[in-house]
Design a protein around this motif. Sequence first.
Motif, short mmCIF file in Angstrom:
data_model
loop_
_atom_site.label_atom_id
_atom_site.label_comp_id
_atom_site.label_asym_id
_atom_site.label_seq_id
_atom_site.Cartn_x
_atom_site.Cartn_y
_atom_site.Cartn_z
N LYS A 46 17.01 12.09 20.28
CA LYS A 46 16.76 13.01 21.06
C LYS A 46 16.91 12.76 22.61
CE LYS A 46 12.53 14.58 21.31
NZ LYS A 46 11.96 14.95 22.62
N GLY A 47 16.32 11.73 22.93
CA GLY A 47 16.30 11.24 24.13
C GLY A 47 17.51 11.35 24.73
N ILE A 48 18.40 10.66 24.52
CA ILE A 48 19.94 10.47 24.74
C ILE A 48 20.53 12.07 25.20
CG2 ILE A 48 22.30 9.70 24.15
CD1 ILE A 48 20.93 7.52 22.78
N VAL A 49 20.26 12.83 24.07
CA VAL A 49 20.82 14.10 24.02
C VAL A 49 20.39 14.90 25.11
CG1 VAL A 49 21.12 16.34 22.60
CG2 VAL A 49 21.53 14.16 21.45
N ASN A 50 18.97 14.88 25.32
CA ASN A 50 18.05 15.78 26.19
C ASN A 50 18.36 14.99 27.50
OD1 ASN A 50 17.23 17.38 24.27
ND2 ASN A 50 15.00 16.52 24.40
N ASN A 51 18.76 14.15 27.86
CA ASN A 51 19.23 13.59 29.15
C ASN A 51 20.46 14.10 29.65
OD1 ASN A 51 18.90 11.93 31.53
ND2 ASN A 51 20.09 10.33 30.69
N LYS A 52 21.25 14.07 28.56
CA LYS A 52 22.74 14.48 28.79
C LYS A 52 22.70 16.12 28.86
CE LYS A 52 25.32 11.10 26.45
NZ LYS A 52 25.30 10.20 27.73
N ILE A 53 21.86 16.91 28.20
CA ILE A 53 21.94 18.30 28.20
C ILE A 53 21.27 18.58 29.85
CG2 ILE A 53 20.80 20.60 27.60
CD1 ILE A 53 21.12 19.29 24.63
N SER A 54 20.04 17.99 30.13
CA SER A 54 19.42 18.27 31.29
C SER A 54 20.53 18.06 32.45
CB SER A 54 18.39 17.45 31.22
OG SER A 54 17.11 17.96 30.69
N THR A 55 21.03 16.72 32.38
CA THR A 55 22.13 16.47 33.51
C THR A 55 22.74 17.64 33.47
OG1 THR A 55 21.75 14.16 33.28
CG2 THR A 55 23.85 15.19 33.73
N ARG A 56 23.71 18.26 32.61
CA ARG A 56 24.80 19.24 32.69
C ARG A 56 24.01 20.35 33.35
NH1 ARG A 56 27.94 21.67 34.22
NH2 ARG A 56 29.48 22.90 33.04
N LEU A 57 22.75 20.81 32.60
CA LEU A 57 22.33 22.12 33.42
C LEU A 57 21.59 21.90 34.66
CD1 LEU A 57 20.08 23.08 29.98
CD2 LEU A 57 22.34 23.95 30.87
N PHE A 58 21.28 20.84 35.22
CA PHE A 58 20.77 20.57 36.51
C PHE A 58 22.18 20.47 37.47
CE2 PHE A 58 16.63 18.36 35.14
CZ PHE A 58 15.58 19.59 35.58
N GLU A 59 23.21 20.00 37.02
CA GLU A 59 24.43 20.21 37.88
C GLU A 59 24.89 21.62 37.84
OE1 GLU A 59 26.41 15.75 36.70
OE2 GLU A 59 27.20 17.65 35.63
N LEU A 60 24.70 22.32 36.90
CA LEU A 60 25.22 23.91 37.07
C LEU A 60 24.15 24.45 37.92
CD1 LEU A 60 26.80 26.08 35.17
CD2 LEU A 60 24.91 26.13 33.85
N LEU A 61 22.82 24.30 38.06
CA LEU A 61 21.98 25.00 39.01
C LEU A 61 21.94 24.52 40.10
CD1 LEU A 61 18.69 24.86 36.45
CD2 LEU A 61 20.18 26.85 36.93
N ASN A 62 22.26 23.31 40.52
CA ASN A 62 22.66 22.67 41.71
C ASN A 62 23.78 23.46 42.45
OD1 ASN A 62 20.25 21.02 42.15
ND2 ASN A 62 21.61 18.90 41.45
N GLU A 63 24.88 23.43 41.56
CA GLU A 63 25.98 24.26 42.03
C GLU A 63 25.76 25.74 42.34
OE1 GLU A 63 29.01 23.66 38.72
OE2 GLU A 63 28.88 21.58 38.98
N ALA A 64 24.89 26.25 41.42
CA ALA A 64 24.40 27.62 41.95
C ALA A 64 23.37 27.82 43.27
CB ALA A 64 23.90 28.30 40.71
N GLY A 65 23.22 26.63 43.90
CA GLY A 65 22.25 26.99 44.91
C GLY A 65 20.71 26.54 44.65
#
Length: 234
Positions: A46-65
């Motif tokens: 779960k730790g691996i999966v949640n790190n990867k999912i969070s990374t993707r979602l934070f990148e998306l949010l950063n791109e959205a300002g």
Amino acid sequence: MERGSLLYEGKAKKVFATPNPDQVIQYFKDDATAFNAQKRGTIFEKGIVNNKISTRLFELLNEAGIPTHFVEELSDREMLAKHVSIVLLEVVVRNRATGSLVKRLGLEDGMVLDPPLLEFFYKKDELNDPLVTEDHIRLLKLADESCLAQMKTLAFKINDVLTPFFKSRGMLLVDFKLEFGFYKDQLILADEISPDTCRLWDIKSGEILDKDRFRKDLGRLEETYQEVLKRVSA
Ligand code: TMP
Ligand code: ASP
């Protein structure tokens, strides 16, 4: 990167110092808890999966300002993040009624909430993280007016970014929990966004694709977390 001293250990993550005092390492564990840690278990990787999912979602949010604490993914279980001072509130946004809202108000499970509903919970394990009003927040001095206003604006913006993103991957974003922190006087999104902190329902089948599978003993935990990662990464 060298992990420094352990700064904090929560139920699902550890936070370590780095040589740069402005940055920390978030380490994602496989531990799962529910009902204020009365129920405990582990979900394989779960730790691996949640790190990867969070990374993707934070990148998306950063791109959205939207400002977040995310700096970069360091390894399978480690994320480099800005060192924030956490606001002791959990900010929950709900697009459908379920979970504690249904228990509290007796609403029909799955009822559409339009406009979405925002709730604050006081991050205090000894009190079981109670729901708090804005007046309670002022009384307890958990956030000032500007911080409250920013948290609400950011939480709804995040909902506007994440809802269509999950929809395009066949998932309904039912509700989610956010935590904010101050980094050099700027309020930014912190913590994680993952199936531990969101409710996600498959749009076609209604299948539960989040930590409710653990909370309610629905089984297929590992497979579900991997499935969400696959869809989020597609
Ligand atoms: P709730 O319906 O139990 O109040 O949960 C609302 C959302 O918050 C849901 O997406 C799950 C998430 N959540 C957490 O991330 N941590 C918690 O400790 C709890 C109780 C809920
Ligand atoms: N984080 C909660 C706990 O305190 C569990 C939950 O997400 O329901 O154990």
